[in-house]
Design an enzyme around this catalytic site. Sequence first.
Site, mmCIF file in Angstrom:
data_model
loop_
_atom_site.group_PDB
_atom_site.id
_atom_site.type_symbol
_atom_site.label_atom_id
_atom_site.label_comp_id
_atom_site.label_asym_id
_atom_site.label_seq_id
_atom_site.Cartn_x
_atom_site.Cartn_y
_atom_site.Cartn_z
ATOM 1 C CG ASN A 88 -1.902 -0.882 1.329
ATOM 2 O OD1 ASN A 88 -2.426 -1.090 -0.008
ATOM 3 N ND2 ASN A 88 -2.906 -0.619 1.942
ATOM 4 C CD GLU A 364 -5.968 1.688 4.276
ATOM 5 O OE1 GLU A 364 -5.654 2.506 2.902
ATOM 6 O OE2 GLU A 364 -4.766 1.826 5.240
ATOM 7 C CG ASN A 368 -18.591 -0.180 13.057
ATOM 8 O OD1 ASN A 368 -19.344 -1.816 13.161
ATOM 9 N ND2 ASN A 368 -18.444 0.006 14.330
#
Length: 386
Positions: A88, A364, A368
Amino acid sequence: MNFELNEEQRLIQDTAKRFAAEEIAPTLAQEERKHEFRSDRVAKMGELGFFSCALPEELGGSGMGFMESVLMAEQIAKVSASWRLPFNMQNLGPSLTVTKFGTPEQRKKYVPGWVAGTQLGFFAMTEPNTGSDVSSMKTHAVDKGDHWEVHGNKMWISQAQVGDAGLLYAYTDKSAGNKGMTAFIIEPKKMKGVTARAIETKLGLHCAPTGEFVFEGMQVPKENVLGKPGDGFRICMWQLNQTRLGCAAGALGVAGGALDLAINYANERTQFGKAISQHQMIQAQIAEMVVEHHAAQMLVYRAAWLKDQGKPNQFETSVAKLAASEAAVHAANECMKIFGSYGFSTEYPAERFYRDAKSLQVVEGTSNIQKIIISGMACGHAPNRE
């Protein structure tokens, strides 16, 4: 619908698997104890093309796509979740984002170094009081004519204290709401007015450096604005949809690693005169882990395939990230229980999988937040997008 990997993809998968086994696994326990990060390993991963996916050849791209990035990240994370993070930081975050929104000069200056692993990347969004609600950030930049002056701070930033160049999101016009946010490319080791500090109190990911930035009038040249002033929120949301897939691939690897560990131990450990893998309760635990892992794998691969086809995928990416993250946490938990008291010991990797897995429910976009995205699109309140 073809579920077979092609020859090149199998080769890439095997290369990453071999790298994890030969370059990471032998010294991982010692590095974990020392919380050691190795920049030379990032460069070695860059040499092997681990960070070259979905990028044009002139910037160091290899012609590979998101699927290949997922396959490599999954294999690395099966051994170490910490060492999945560079996918990433070097590729799916800064490199892809600057390639899409940057000027030719910005692309040429920054992307090849990130891809090669010789320039450590990062992206700074989160603040002490800003997590899921990105628009509530306080960091801001003031227009000083020939440069922007940045004030504020960012926290929980991967590779902050070792980073050479990365992305910063800050408000340039708070009164404009989301449309007043701007993305910048910053070089904290070269720019004055910024301090990077390590965060050393983490539960897991001990070999992945995490830190905070304190901005006290950091001067950023005007040419380092990514896109246009006010484009920051749109750029940020686009970027998260790419890096989210990297997290999903990491979760897939953690789940697979915990599953393999549990099966091997269950076949070796004997109780009541037979291997514990022959006891029904253990079999039930392993069966649940297998089903959840296989389901998550199909979801993650599908999201990667959609990205490679250039089709809308935000919905599918969030589905994959949620499913894989929850599967990883459950697999790590069951693995610990199967190991019994040994699972509670730091001498065995079960406890590391357990600690590392929890981060995947947060980074990221929390689980939720993924549920909000998924339900919003499922109910027709928001469109799916690339």
